[in-house]
Design an enzyme around this catalytic site. Structure first.
Site, PDB file in Angstrom:
ATOM      1  NE  ARG A 171      -2.998   0.274   3.144  1.00 59.24           N
ATOM      2  CZ  ARG A 171      -4.103   0.969   2.891  1.00 59.24           C
ATOM      3  NH1 ARG A 171      -5.006   0.459   2.086  1.00 59.24           N
ATOM      4  NH2 ARG A 171      -4.310   2.146   3.426  1.00 59.24           N
ATOM      5  NE  ARG A 175       3.192   8.959  -5.962  1.00 56.43           N
ATOM      6  CZ  ARG A 175       2.663   9.492  -4.863  1.00 56.43           C
ATOM      7  NH1 ARG A 175       3.314  10.429  -4.212  1.00 56.43           N
ATOM      8  NH2 ARG A 175       1.474   9.100  -4.449  1.00 56.43           N
ATOM      9  NE  ARG A 246      -0.810  -3.984  16.768  1.00 59.06           N
ATOM     10  CZ  ARG A 246      -0.055  -4.134  17.859  1.00 59.06           C
ATOM     11  NH1 ARG A 246      -0.142  -5.247  18.588  1.00 59.06           N
ATOM     12  NH2 ARG A 246       0.765  -3.183  18.243  1.00 59.06           N
ATOM     13  NE  ARG A 277      -1.383   8.227  12.414  1.00 53.00           N
ATOM     14  CZ  ARG A 277      -2.168   8.128  11.341  1.00 53.00           C
ATOM     15  NH1 ARG A 277      -1.700   8.436  10.142  1.00 53.00           N
ATOM     16  NH2 ARG A 277      -3.422   7.739  11.455  1.00 53.00           N
ATOM     17  CD  GLU A 297      -2.808   8.033  15.293  1.00 49.44           C
ATOM     18  OE1 GLU A 297      -2.513   6.923  14.789  1.00 49.44           O
ATOM     19  OE2 GLU A 297      -3.476   8.898  14.699  1.00 49.44           O
ATOM     20  CE1 TYR A 345      -7.189   0.873   7.862  1.00 49.63           C
ATOM     21  CE2 TYR A 345      -6.475   0.985   5.570  1.00 49.63           C
ATOM     22  CZ  TYR A 345      -6.718   1.588   6.788  1.00 49.63           C
ATOM     23  OH  TYR A 345      -6.501   2.938   6.925  1.00 49.63           O
ATOM     24  CG  ASP A 347      -7.788   3.436   1.722  1.00 50.39           C
ATOM     25  OD1 ASP A 347      -7.286   3.489   2.851  1.00 50.39           O
ATOM     26  OD2 ASP A 347      -7.120   3.246   0.685  1.00 50.39           O
TER      27      ASP A 347
END
Length: 365
Positions: A171, A175, A246, A277, A297, A345, A347
């Protein structure tokens, strides 16, 4: 009074489904065991800032129909997700791009970066990646894996990278350009006024009961069909055992300063920092408030009573899920939808798409 549909959960999947059914003349009741609507994309206002209470949610999609649907119920800004990685005070661009490669190796061309990554892949002896560690090294090389992937991933999943499937890291965008747009989707943004406003508009005119557990009312409410968006193993009283998730714990602070970290999202990729984060919420909506709100988090192993966040899609849990899926497929008046009910999971745009498709199937359109 009976209903055409009882919808368990007022998150994105349940709310979109409810809206669709209501618009086609169906009688709908939405219940949620929490004290608020919106599921994990719920936002609450603190010091004039819309705080993402259950972690950062950034809407992004290439699906024009999904975008047109959600923008009927909220105005979206043009927030672009450009997180930063912090490794012991060294700052790197995410997604991994030419800025990252330049900071790591001093290279200035894509060919130089590709050459280093390929050589590190060869040195690691990787031919066909079989786990997350090997997949990550194949994508970005050993140096970036060690600094920016390994520690963060172990904190997030509570497992060695060698013990996690390669699919997790696929995921992550890589680039060989200077593009800092993490998602690079055609449509991207955040509802102005927060996600709670979006959910409230979706549920406008629909009966909603909060602080209501499905187990407590399932025998007292008449409904032709039930849409269940909670954990599928919980629906069946953990008949085959609980699947693994999780969970995430948040430490949120109001700070009497206008700017704490200069970005909405900074990931802490070293293994020593206990949190994964820090979110500075005001920057999701380009806030100019005198104060700021941050959330640290902490990822943890889920246990009964915790909020489940991410399914652990390893072989053991997938086998358990298959057993629960067998039971679900035998149901005649219960539908299952969303990340917890489907143990995947998703989006947010995929959640909306799957909810719209499920509603259209029910409506035969």
């Amino acid at each position: 009074m009976g209903y055409d549909y009882l919808i368990v959960g007022s998150g994105l999947f349940g709310s979109v489904f409810a809206r669709r059914m209501k618009d086609y003349g169906k009688s709908v009741l939405v219940i949620d065991k929490r004290e608020h609507i919106g599921g994990n994309c719920y936002t609450e206002e603190v010091e004039g800032i819309n705080v993402h209470k259950y972690g950062a949610h950034i809407f992004h999609t290439n699906d024009k129909e999904v975008w047109e649907f959600v923008t009927k119920y909220a105005d979206f800004n043009r927030y672009t997700n450009s997180p930063v990685a912090n490794y012991n005070g060294e700052l790197y661009s995410l997604p991994f791009n030419m800025y990252t490669f330049n900071k790591m190796w001093g290279v200035v061309t894509p060919d130089e970066a590709r050459s280093i990554i390929e050589q590190q892949k060869i040195d690691a002896g990787i031919i066909e990646p079989s786990n997350l560690e090997e997949q990550a090294i194949s994508l970005v090389g050993t140096d970036i894996y060690e600094k920016l992937v390994k520690g963060y991933t172990m904190k997030q999943w509570g497992r060695e990278c060698k013990d996690l499937p390669a699919s997790i890291i696929k995921r992550l965008p890589v680039r060989f350009t200077f593009d800092n747009n993490y998602f690079n989707a055609l449509y991207q943004g955040i509802p102005m006024g927060g996600y709670t406003k979006l959910i409230a508009n979706l549920l406008d005119g629909i009966e909603v009961r909060l602080n209501t557990d499905y187990k407590d009312i399932k025998d007292s409410i008449e409904a032709d069909k039930v849409l269940y968006t909670g954990p599928i193993d919980e629906f069946y009283d953990f008949k085959y055992g609980a699947m693994s998730y999780r969970s995430v714990r948040f430490e949120t602070e109001i700070l009497d300063i206008p700017n704490y970290q200069g970005n909405a999202v900074i990931n802490y990729t070293d293994s020593e920092t206990p949190y994964t984060r820090i979110i500075e919420h005001k920057f999701f909506e380009f806030g100019t408030q005198e104060k700021t709100v941050i959330s640290k988090e902490y990822s943890s192993e889920w246990k009964l009573g915790d909020d489940p966040y991410y399914p652990v899609n390893d072989a053991v849990n997938e086998s358990l899920h298959d057993k629960y899926l067998e039971l679900a497929n035998k149901e005649t008046n219960v539908l299952f939808g969303g990340r917890l009910a489907e143990y995947k999971y998703y989006d947010m745009d995929v959640t909306v798409r799957r909810s719209l498709d499920a509603a259209n199937k029910e409506l035969s359109i």
